[in-house]
Design an enzyme around this catalytic site. Structure first.
Site, PDB file in Angstrom:
ATOM      1  N   LYS A 101      16.062  52.409  89.006  1.00 34.62           N
ATOM      2  CA  LYS A 101      16.668  51.192  88.507  1.00 34.62           C
ATOM      3  C   LYS A 101      15.536  50.221  88.224  1.00 34.62           C
ATOM      4  CE  LYS A 101      18.983  46.996  89.226  1.00 34.62           C
ATOM      5  NZ  LYS A 101      19.300  45.907  90.157  1.00 34.62           N
ATOM      6  N   TYR A 126      14.118  51.546  93.171  1.00 36.32           N
ATOM      7  CA  TYR A 126      14.484  50.244  92.613  1.00 36.32           C
ATOM      8  C   TYR A 126      13.168  49.481  92.400  1.00 36.32           C
ATOM      9  CZ  TYR A 126      16.875  45.626  92.551  1.00 36.32           C
ATOM     10  OH  TYR A 126      17.354  44.374  92.227  1.00 36.32           O
TER      11      TYR A 126
END
Lengths: 313, 313, 313, 313
Positions: free
Chosen positions: C171, C143
């Site tokens: 992400k 992330y």
């Protein structure tokens, strides 16, 4: 006579080093070494201990390790000096839980940063400190370290929190010496409010400006040097202050010995402190928390040279 | 006896304020007021003048205005104190052209920033200073002001430039007191190399740490105060240094009087200096360069209060 | 036929919103509302759920609350869609403990940021992900959210981790669309590697560039809209993609309704999502975690207007 | 039919590359090569030229060189395409002088950044653009490049300037794709207002989002590729858009070939464009302005490989 040369009734002042966390070669917390660090610091004349600060690798410790460190230090200290403990978590509710745990294990006061990972505004930062103070029932110090939290404690927020008795002091590691001086001037009328610098090499100027204490990572290595500097400042002997600071600034160059491509800036400083303590016979190993690299033989040799040239070896 | 208390043969040391640029209400440079500023500063005991610095609104002046300012100051100074002039342009070739122009108009030395608007690496920054020095034939000072140029002068680059005689000194406005102290320690062996702080409220600590001079925007308002501080430091009277610094720090709060929504941080400081100089009868008007807002009556009244409480009015 | 229009065998792709955490007016986690959010999202066609992300207020939840949220969502989901869970802690050892806890409670995969509060270099960031992957035994997604962690996941590190199978995807909430495109191009040869955008209003361009999914906070409010956009992209109907994105970008303006002096940027977005869900009848209350301010009546009315103008009310 | 597929009456739209500035090996501006660049671009189908942009090394050019570049391009262009010229100076008065000079030499419109080196607030930024527009009498475009000026053009300021007709458009090099999309949406009702992206590898998404043009440095190398992409977007053939973008993104990797320790990020991009143009036979030499390093033989060979693999050699 200036404020800096006046003996104050402050509970928290003087030299309050952030205690490092020794690890054995297998990675576990080395409590025997940690106890020797506590003795080394108190024997060196420190006036308090900051437990579970950045220099204690707090973001790298599991909750069980944090409790072990707190318990070990509190046990060995045995009430000799006051214990400030980091309640280091992202935001309010987590900080409160962490802080209560540390108070239960022996912390006299707590050190609290601005929220991090979160994206806060000034109002939230202020409410954060108010909510923590209301919940924990001990003195709290604001820890201003924007390089880690990505949020500078605003000066006006700090002042309101100081005037309302929410915070008992500020540990400033912001690197912003102008705001540090402004905070000192703006809180000079508050008896007992304490302003500490976290920067090892500018303590002389901070003390001349009226700072009440210093929280030096390098104080793990040479607590007596920092104590001498603080005492010289209290006596108004600024030539001695500066001379001691110059020596400590030279000692501080141990943090620049590691290879920057291999060792991060954070690991370089803490690794250098640990390596110096191994060389001084205080701890067993200079192992770092995962994923930080430990210092190698060449770096250790360079640190030994600096320890010798500054009178520690 | 420490270095700070030793008389040095430095050409550039002591109090070297960055001279503000007065404008008339119609927006033109007010040379009569500028001449009075020069006298006010020299009468106050300054040991040099920094012409066309950020406090002189140099990014806001046309080339013709820059020449007018340089000529006016050089003429009024009449060789009384050395003149450092900003050669303030984006990159090397432009800095060289600007620098030569200023030397032709009377500058004794030049003040040069890292390249800006450009996106440079350390090698380019180093080559930049070397190329400028080779072209201009006078002393150059590196001006480290990353808040404006977006590039901190790397410490290793500064050291190489110092040791090779490319730069005669550094004016530090980086706000990084740790790197400031490291620069002082690392250049202590270079006779004549000068390190100046540009931060008005931490001069006491800088002097204790061995700084050779100060370039305070606030020195436009109270040159005598800064001169007293520098003299007290040279005499080793650190209580007097601190006391003077505390008063000047209080005076510095004039820069926080403007409404931040209307007046930018940059305009607030310079506008406050100008407004104070109007109140002191030195200049005619506190007009700022477009697009900066000038301070209004309420802000002027607040500044007058501070001047009174610090003994200037 | 381009990759974007090819049906892929990816386990994780499509619309995977970060599930918000409803609280009751008394501040407790509202599990009944949370279950309705799960149904609302799955009924809207989402292809996965991201549990305990920033939009889930994860830094504000105590450990007990995190477990309650994970358990509630896993229970209500009942295996309908895959569950990615945030293992959101400062550094490696803590992330591993948190990740294992979440896997035990039902997470299918974990979402892991770069270390934060810590000051890491690229080598430490790489080792961090390798150590977490080795310990947790499920797919992990990197992330990349430098605005929160203060460290951008370096592209070369991401590529090595991808090629070595350490991370199953990224992400991206970095706001750096150039590095996003470069990551897509550089990982195009890795079957199954998934790249998701976290930015609600540029999903059309991300899909055109080949992104495999979207993790939109706004997807809590309008999951069906994002599903339509992803389906239109898969069908190559880019006019429909853009039209849907334009409508969703208009809907996204609900996050700009709060008063910025009172509500922080972080609280504004999440508060707007919660307020919209109250208006849509999905959750009971728009209460925020301490110290974030909840949205008020005026802000709620403004959000209702936007919901109406975008066809949701 | 969406806006992106509608033919517009905009004077400035399509492909408007920032023209590079060739230098001979002796460092002088190579006007013969520059004329060939102009032909190369216009033959490639560009719809305008951006003169004296960052890609033109404008911060490195002396005033005489800027005039020579402007004159050379205007002369060779001979009115074939509109000329936007950078009026690149620190603040308002200097920008106005520079802008007037460029208009006198043939610029049809001016490109103006936020003030730099200066420290401005939103009000000053707005007044800056208003004052420039009032003084120069031609269309001005706001150039949003915070990585260079250290100040993002605030969205609300851009909107007011757009609605009041102060700016005719924005060239966005902010890297903030969310604010880019918001600007597009918020100005969609203003006929003729033009929004350009300056990012070479995300043009497909920008066009899908409704952008009116692209100002790609890489367009110096492959103007025809960008023209094909813009034409495909106008025709609604998004598969062709993406395919072209993927090829251009691969071509863009020429900017990553230089050794980062030797060549700065700024020099790497421009040096790669120049080196490619040497390989394509358009210019004589890839020399860079002082203090930027030029690319060497190994880097040139790597670039030749990329040109071959993308169909240009």
């Amino acid at each position: 006579m200036t404020a800096a040369t006046t003996a104050t009734p402050r509970t928290y002042s003087g030299v309050i080093p952030p205690v490092i966390t020794p690890r054995s070669a297998d990675g576990s917390v080395d409590t025997a070494s940690l106890e020797r660090v506590v003795d080394h610091l108190i024997d060196g004349g420190v006036t308090g201990l900051f437990v579970l600060g950045s220099s204690g690798e707090v973001p790298y410790l599991t909750n069980a390790e944090r409790e072990l460190v707190m318990t070990t230090i509190a046990g060995r200290n045995g009430g000799r000096v006051p214990l400030l403990a980091g309640a280091n978590e992202q935001t309010t509710a987590r900080v409160i839980e962490e802080g209560r745990r540390m108070v239960d294990l022996g912390a006299d006061a707590l050190v609290v940063t601005t929220p991090y990972y979160a994206l806060s505004n000034a109002a939230e930062i202020e409410d954060h400190f108010r909510a923590v103070k209301a919940a924990v029932g001990v003195d709290i110090f604001a820890y201003d370290v924007p390089i880690r939290t990505n949020a500078k404690l605003p000066l006006d927020v700090a002042l309101r929190l100081a005037e309302d008795g929410v915070i008992a002091g500020v540990k400033d590691s912001s690197g912003d010496d102008v705001s540090f001086r402004r905070l000192l001037l703006a809180t000079a009328h508050l008896p007992g409010f304490a302003v500490f610098t976290g920067h090892e090499v500018v303590v002389d100027g901070a003390l001349l400006g009226g700072a009440h204490g210093v929280v030096p990572g390098l104080g793990n290595v040479d607590p007596a040097g920092y104590r001498r500097m603080v005492d010289a400042a209290a006596a108004g002997d600024w030539a001695a202050v500066r001379s001691e600071q110059d020596r400590l600034a030279k000692l501080f160059t141990i943090v620049f010995t590691p290879d920057a491509a291999r060792v991060s800036g954070g690991a370089a400083g803490l690794g250098a402190f640990k390596t110096a303590l191994v060389l001084l016979g205080v701890i067993e190993d200079n192992a770092m928390s995962t994923p930080m690299a430990s210092l190698d033989d060449a770096e250790t040799a360079a640190i030994a040279d600096i320890l010798r040239s500054t009178g520690l070896l």
